[in-house]
Design an enzyme around this catalytic site. Structure first.
Site, PDB file in Angstrom:
ATOM      1  N   HIS A 395      24.795 -39.417 -14.269  1.00  0.00           N
ATOM      2  CA  HIS A 395      23.531 -38.838 -13.793  1.00  0.00           C
ATOM      3  C   HIS A 395      22.462 -39.894 -13.545  1.00  0.00           C
ATOM      4  O   HIS A 395      21.424 -39.605 -12.952  1.00  0.00           O
ATOM      5  CB  HIS A 395      23.017 -37.811 -14.802  1.00  0.00           C
ATOM      6  N   ASP A 399      22.919 -37.446  -8.360  1.00  0.00           N
ATOM      7  CA  ASP A 399      22.141 -36.227  -8.575  1.00  0.00           C
ATOM      8  C   ASP A 399      23.063 -35.024  -8.688  1.00  0.00           C
ATOM      9  O   ASP A 399      24.143 -34.970  -8.086  1.00  0.00           O
ATOM     10  CB  ASP A 399      21.159 -36.006  -7.420  1.00  0.00           C
TER      11      ASP A 399
END
Length: 423
Positions: A395, A399
């Site tokens: 992450h 995204d």
């Protein structure tokens, strides 16, 4: 007679030290040229150390699990002639490893049930050992004995140094020492034994990498359900038509193809992240790591340039690499350089999983098992073959929306398999 000293070789890639994983010889053994003496573990692969001479082992330079510097004394062999030992370089006798180390990294594959057993195994059916004496045996043999309800200390070992082999377990059963009720009785027997297993070699590397990955990357997982009925029908058709001449196709090469096509629109998934330099490197070449379970642990051989391979070429390469990894023959190059990883446990894949990233990659696609379920299609309840993809992403650089769209793209390609081949 002289002494030939073998030092820890320079394996390359700037490696200054390696871990001694396993000895294949002990003090007093006679060895021949090119015989494998030891296995050592680098950051990437297991490496065999062969003997350059004929002779007798007189000293071992370390214990399994010990990290040794390149150039340090690995083993000393007594040879005819002068040898290569200088008096100042004589190894200290205290460094000799015991003949029967408690912890071993030897892994033996279980023989096929129908394979004939060598006559040499048919020795006395039972051997007496002290109750606390731990017989030599690989983890695979210990599990096999546990499954059969056999007390390993009662089995005569015919392997090196009295090691108990799979054949010895079969001979023990064949000699009538364990009748039909013995496994049942043993299954309910009270047990107080303990076994300590040193984390060394490949298992240590796996532990370090998994811990490093979970501590450094910001993992998040995304699960999507896929209807694989159509692609399974295509796979069955291709195997029926071309299987005999080109080889059988599993689902994996189709998944690799889907990755290749989807990555054209999502190049951020085919990347490596150097978090120290804060640099993301996106790659045009798709080098797919295929997680493979071996007897020594999880290995990830790499299908290089998957973007340039046909289904059958990809299938053959996956099969070749998996065999090499399971047999411990995969090279360092074959176990490094992946850009994205595919992991699958086949029929054991479960419903959902949360795979751990293979750093420095930023995406790993996990394949769960295929199950038949009733589904509603155009208002009708029909039986379809369904499968989940459980995938994880970093992450820090990927995204959530992009990850979801990427997996949805793979879903679309697999559910409409003709699109895998439309340019």
């Amino acid at each position: 007679m002289g002494t030939h000293v073998i030092k820890m070789p320079d394996i390359g890639e700037g490696i200054a030290e390696v871990e001694l994983s396993q000895w294949h010889v002990k003090v007093g053994d006679l060895v021949v040229e090119d015989q494998v003496l030891a296995d050592v573990m680098t950051d990437k692969a297991m490496v065999d150390i062969p003997s350059p001479v004929h002779g007798k082992v007189i000293a071992l330079g370390g214990q399994p699990g010990e990290v040794m510097a390149v150039g340090s004394v690995l083993i000393s062999i007594e040879v005819e002639g002068a040898g290569n030992l200088k008096e100042s370089a004589a190894p200290a006798p205290a460094k000799e490893a015991p003949v029967a180390p408690k912890v071993e990294a030897v892994v033996e594959s279980k023989p096929a049930a129908a394979a004939p057993r060598p006559a040499a195994v048919c020795q006395g059916p039972m051997v007496a050992r002290e109750a606390d004496e731990r017989p030599l045996a690989s983890p695979a043999v210990r599990k096999h004995a546990l499954d059969l309800g056999i007390q390993l200390r009662l089995v005569r070992g015919t392997g090196p140094a009295g090691r108990v082999l799979h054949e010895d377990l079969d001979a023990y059963l064949a000699q009538g020492q364990s009748n039909a009720s013995a496994p049942v009785a043993a299954a309910y027997a009270q047990r107080n034994d303990e076994e300590q297993i040193q984390v060394i070699g490949m298992r240590r590397k796996i532990a370090q990498r998994m811990q490093d990955a979970t501590q450094r990357a910001a993992h998040f997982s995304y699960v999507e359900e896929i209807d694989v009925t159509a692609i399974e029908e295509l796979r069955a058709h291709l195997n029926e038509k071309h299987g005999a001449s080109r080889g059988k196709l599993t689902l994996l090469p189709f998944l690799v193809r889907a990755l290749v096509v989807a990555l054209r629109d999502f190049p951020q998934m085919n990347a490596r992240y150097d978090d120290e330099a804060q640099v993301i490197t996106r790659l045009g070449a798709v080098h797919v790591g295929v997680a493979t379970q071996s007897d020594v642990g999880l290995m990830v051989p790499v299908v290089r340039h998957a973007e340039a391979r046909s289904l059958w070429d990809c299938a053959a390469e996956i099969s070749r690499l998996a065999t090499a990894a399971r047999n411990g023959k995969a090279s360092r190059d074959e176990l490094s350089g992946s850009t994205i990883t595919l992991t699958s446990l086949g029929a054991l894949g479960g419903i959902v999983s949360t795979p751990v990233l293979n750093l420095p990659e930023v995406a790993i696609v996990g394949v769960n098992k295929i199950v038949e379920r009733p589904m509603v299609v155009k208002g009708q309840v029909v039986i379809r073959k369904m499968m989940n993809l459980s995938s994880s992403f970093d992450h820090r650089v990927v995204d959530g929306m992009d990850a979801a769209l990427f997996i949805q793209a793979i879903r679309g390609l697999l559910e409409q398999p003709a699109t895998l081949f439309v340019e």
